[in-house]
Design an enzyme around this catalytic site. Structure first.
Site, PDB file in Angstrom:
ATOM      1  N   LYS A  42     -11.417   8.501  -3.921  1.00  0.00           N
ATOM      2  CA  LYS A  42     -11.990   7.378  -3.164  1.00  0.00           C
ATOM      3  C   LYS A  42     -11.488   7.416  -1.716  1.00  0.00           C
ATOM      4  O   LYS A  42     -10.515   8.125  -1.410  1.00  0.00           O
ATOM      5  CB  LYS A  42     -11.590   6.054  -3.828  1.00  0.00           C
ATOM      6  CG  LYS A  42     -10.084   5.798  -3.808  1.00  0.00           C
ATOM      7  CD  LYS A  42      -9.703   4.578  -4.642  1.00  0.00           C
ATOM      8  CE  LYS A  42      -8.202   4.377  -4.628  1.00  0.00           C
ATOM      9  NZ  LYS A  42      -7.782   3.308  -5.570  1.00  0.00           N
ATOM     10  N   ARG A 137      -6.892  -8.553 -10.361  1.00  0.00           N
ATOM     11  CA  ARG A 137      -7.841  -8.068  -9.364  1.00  0.00           C
ATOM     12  C   ARG A 137      -9.180  -7.888 -10.049  1.00  0.00           C
ATOM     13  O   ARG A 137      -9.762  -8.851 -10.533  1.00  0.00           O
ATOM     14  CB  ARG A 137      -7.303  -6.754  -8.783  1.00  0.00           C
ATOM     15  CG  ARG A 137      -6.974  -6.812  -7.326  1.00  0.00           C
ATOM     16  CD  ARG A 137      -6.229  -5.589  -6.812  1.00  0.00           C
ATOM     17  NE  ARG A 137      -6.698  -4.300  -7.311  1.00  0.00           N
ATOM     18  CZ  ARG A 137      -6.246  -3.122  -6.914  1.00  0.00           C
ATOM     19  NH1 ARG A 137      -5.313  -3.064  -5.979  1.00  0.00           N
ATOM     20  NH2 ARG A 137      -6.714  -2.002  -7.398  1.00  0.00           N
ATOM     21  N   TYR A 266       1.366   0.233  27.711  1.00  0.00           N
ATOM     22  CA  TYR A 266       1.043  -1.187  27.865  1.00  0.00           C
ATOM     23  C   TYR A 266       2.242  -2.089  27.658  1.00  0.00           C
ATOM     24  O   TYR A 266       3.020  -1.899  26.721  1.00  0.00           O
ATOM     25  CB  TYR A 266      -0.049  -1.590  26.878  1.00  0.00           C
ATOM     26  CG  TYR A 266      -1.391  -0.987  27.175  1.00  0.00           C
ATOM     27  CD1 TYR A 266      -1.987  -1.152  28.425  1.00  0.00           C
ATOM     28  CD2 TYR A 266      -2.070  -0.268  26.201  1.00  0.00           C
ATOM     29  CE1 TYR A 266      -3.238  -0.605  28.691  1.00  0.00           C
ATOM     30  CE2 TYR A 266      -3.324   0.281  26.461  1.00  0.00           C
ATOM     31  CZ  TYR A 266      -3.897   0.115  27.707  1.00  0.00           C
ATOM     32  OH  TYR A 266      -5.120   0.652  27.969  1.00  0.00           O
ATOM     33  N   MET A 314      -4.903   2.850  22.214  1.00  0.00           N
ATOM     34  CA  MET A 314      -6.055   3.194  21.381  1.00  0.00           C
ATOM     35  C   MET A 314      -6.200   4.697  21.185  1.00  0.00           C
ATOM     36  O   MET A 314      -6.535   5.166  20.098  1.00  0.00           O
ATOM     37  CB  MET A 314      -7.334   2.625  22.002  1.00  0.00           C
ATOM     38  CG  MET A 314      -8.555   2.788  21.098  1.00  0.00           C
ATOM     39  SD  MET A 314     -10.066   2.134  21.812  1.00  0.00           S
ATOM     40  CE  MET A 314      -9.732   0.382  21.818  1.00  0.00           C
TER      41      MET A 314
HETATM   42  C1  LIG Z   1      -6.783   4.009  -6.397  1.00  0.00           C
HETATM   43  C2  LIG Z   1      -6.747   3.879  -7.860  1.00  0.00           C
HETATM   44  C3  LIG Z   1      -6.025   4.793  -8.638  1.00  0.00           C
HETATM   45  C4  LIG Z   1      -5.119   5.861  -8.052  1.00  0.00           C
HETATM   46  O1  LIG Z   1      -3.831   5.343  -7.842  1.00  0.00           O
HETATM   47  P1  LIG Z   1      -2.648   6.267  -7.278  1.00  0.00           P
HETATM   48  O2  LIG Z   1      -1.461   5.372  -7.231  1.00  0.00           O
HETATM   49  O3  LIG Z   1      -3.089   6.717  -5.913  1.00  0.00           O
HETATM   50  O4  LIG Z   1      -2.507   7.387  -8.214  1.00  0.00           O
HETATM   51  C5  LIG Z   1      -6.120   4.692 -10.019  1.00  0.00           C
HETATM   52  N1  LIG Z   1      -6.866   3.722 -10.579  1.00  0.00           N
HETATM   53  C6  LIG Z   1      -7.545   2.802  -9.872  1.00  0.00           C
HETATM   54  C7  LIG Z   1      -8.332   1.768 -10.566  1.00  0.00           C
HETATM   55  C8  LIG Z   1      -7.502   2.844  -8.480  1.00  0.00           C
HETATM   56  O5  LIG Z   1      -8.171   1.928  -7.769  1.00  0.00           O
END
Ligand SMILES: *Cc1c(COP(=O)(O)O)cnc(C)c1O
Length: 372
Positions: A42, A137, A266, A314
């Site tokens: 992801k 969540r 800055y 930036m």
């Molecule tokens: C991002 C994610 C993972 C991966 O977690 P890591 O700590 O990066 O291994 C696994 N399961 C879900 C549901 C996630 O959102």
């Protein structure tokens, strides 16, 4: 003296795909032969490049690929990456049709999600029922699980859906001795038992992320979902033989001699303590360098670690190099595996009050990924 030609590449994130493959091998060693491994790609593979990492991961034997959004799921599944793509974060108001049609499997966290899957008009869509075992969540809470499982089972009996997974996510697997891991594991086990009592027989029951893969073998079930470990970053004390995959590097864009007391960047929060050489580094917060790195994070230039002088802007930040012979075009390693003495993403996370996950993931699209 003529100005040297500007380097063709302003900055680059070098992504070591051999390290991705090796890391998958190291993680796999922690698994029993009956446990599969999902490579989580992801967020553009945590900033490393989704397609290239997915290919390397499948090459190295990953059994599944994990993404968050429907957009990621479509984009990856459409390339036929050689392993099932699973996406788990979407709202029932979105249309899951394109992702399902592309062959992606989707997480289902509510009856509304199931309805959206069934309404998509895709033949035998594959789903993973996502259960909230305590993280608070995504996922269905245990109190609402039974009606959802019953509805999924009914749809499966009619051939309208295939339940390939039951999944949940841990809150604190990276915290040594945290009691929540056992509680979540027990809640997940109970959810699996409930599913089994309804004759739901998924191919994969999955709970573990990278820290749980490394530290909690009792949470492995049929599949582990490894993200950060694939990228060679270990969220637990045991480095587990993992090798950081990304090296962020650039080159000095300008040098200048300035007198003592010269302000830098800055707000003029930094002043030179003596006559010195300033080196301009052409990376800033638009590239994902946290502004919190101002006057605290370090980089490697000319064989030495040097702290950022003043604010990260930036597009650029500045190093105070004293009398060292630094020149335009000299390589600056922002972070990497640490082989040459450069800081790691972990060091950057600590310096900036965040985690290494965020450091690598936020490197922006202006920085090309170069695969080796
Ligand atoms: C991002 C994610 C993972 C991966 O977690 P890591 O700590 O990066 O291994 C696994 N399961 C879900 C549901 C996630 O959102």
């Amino acid at each position: 003296m003529p100005t040297p030609h500007a380097p063709a590449i302003r900055a680059e994130a070098v992504v070591d795909l051999g390290a991705v493959r090796a890391n998958i091998g190291m993680l796999r060693r922690r698994l029993s032969s009956s446990t599969d491994l999902m490579a989580v790609v992801k967020a553009d593979a945590y900033g490393h490049g989704m397609h290239a990492v997915a290919r390397a991961a499948v090459d190295a034997g990953a059994d599944a690929l994990g993404v968050a959004t429907l957009h990621e799921a479509v984009e990856l599944a459409a390339t036929d990456p050689g392993a099932p793509v699973v996406g788990w974060l979407w709202a029932p108001g979105e249309d899951p049709g394109p992702a399902l049609a592309a062959g992606a499997q989707l997480g289902v966290s509510s009856l509304d999600h199931l309805a959206a899957v069934l309404a998509a008009g895709v033949t035998s869509p594959r789903i993973h029922v996502k259960i909230d075992t305590g993280l608070g969540r995504n996922g269905v809470v245990p109190a609402d699980l039974e009606p959802l499982l019953q509805a999924c089972r009914a749809a499966e009996s009619d051939g309208r859906v295939e339940i390939v997974g039951l999944m949940s996510h841990l809150a604190s697997a990276d915290v040594p001795g945290d009691a929540s891991v056992a509680l979540q594991k027990a809640a997940f086990g109970a959810a699996c038992d409930l599913a089994a009592s309804l004759d739901i027989r998924p191919r994969w029951r999955h709970l573990a992320n990278t820290p749980a893969t490394l530290e909690h073998p009792e949470t492995h079930f049929d599949l582990v979902r490894c993200g950060i470990g694939i990228y060679g970053i270990t969220p637990v004390a045991d480095p587990a033989g993992l090798r950081p995959v990304m090296t962020l590097r650039t080159r000095v864009a300008l040098t200048k001699r300035v007198p003592a007391g010269h302000g830098v960047s800055y707000g003029l929060t930094y002043r030179t303590s003596g006559e010195t050489t300033l080196a301009l580094v052409p990376l800033g917060y638009a590239d994902g360098i946290p502004r919190h790195a101002s006057s605290c994070a370090e980089v490697l230039l000319g064989g030495k670690r040097r702290r950022i002088a003043g604010r990260v802007a930036m597009d650029q930040f500045v190093l105070d190099c004293g009398d060292d012979p630094v020149a335009v075009g000299d390589e600056v390693i922002v972070f990497g595996p640490g082989d040459a003495g450069e800081p790691t993403a972990r060091d950057w996370g600590e310096a900036c009050g965040t985690i290494d996950y965020e450091i690598v993931t936020r490197i922006g699209p202006r920085v090309p990924r170069v695969y080796v």
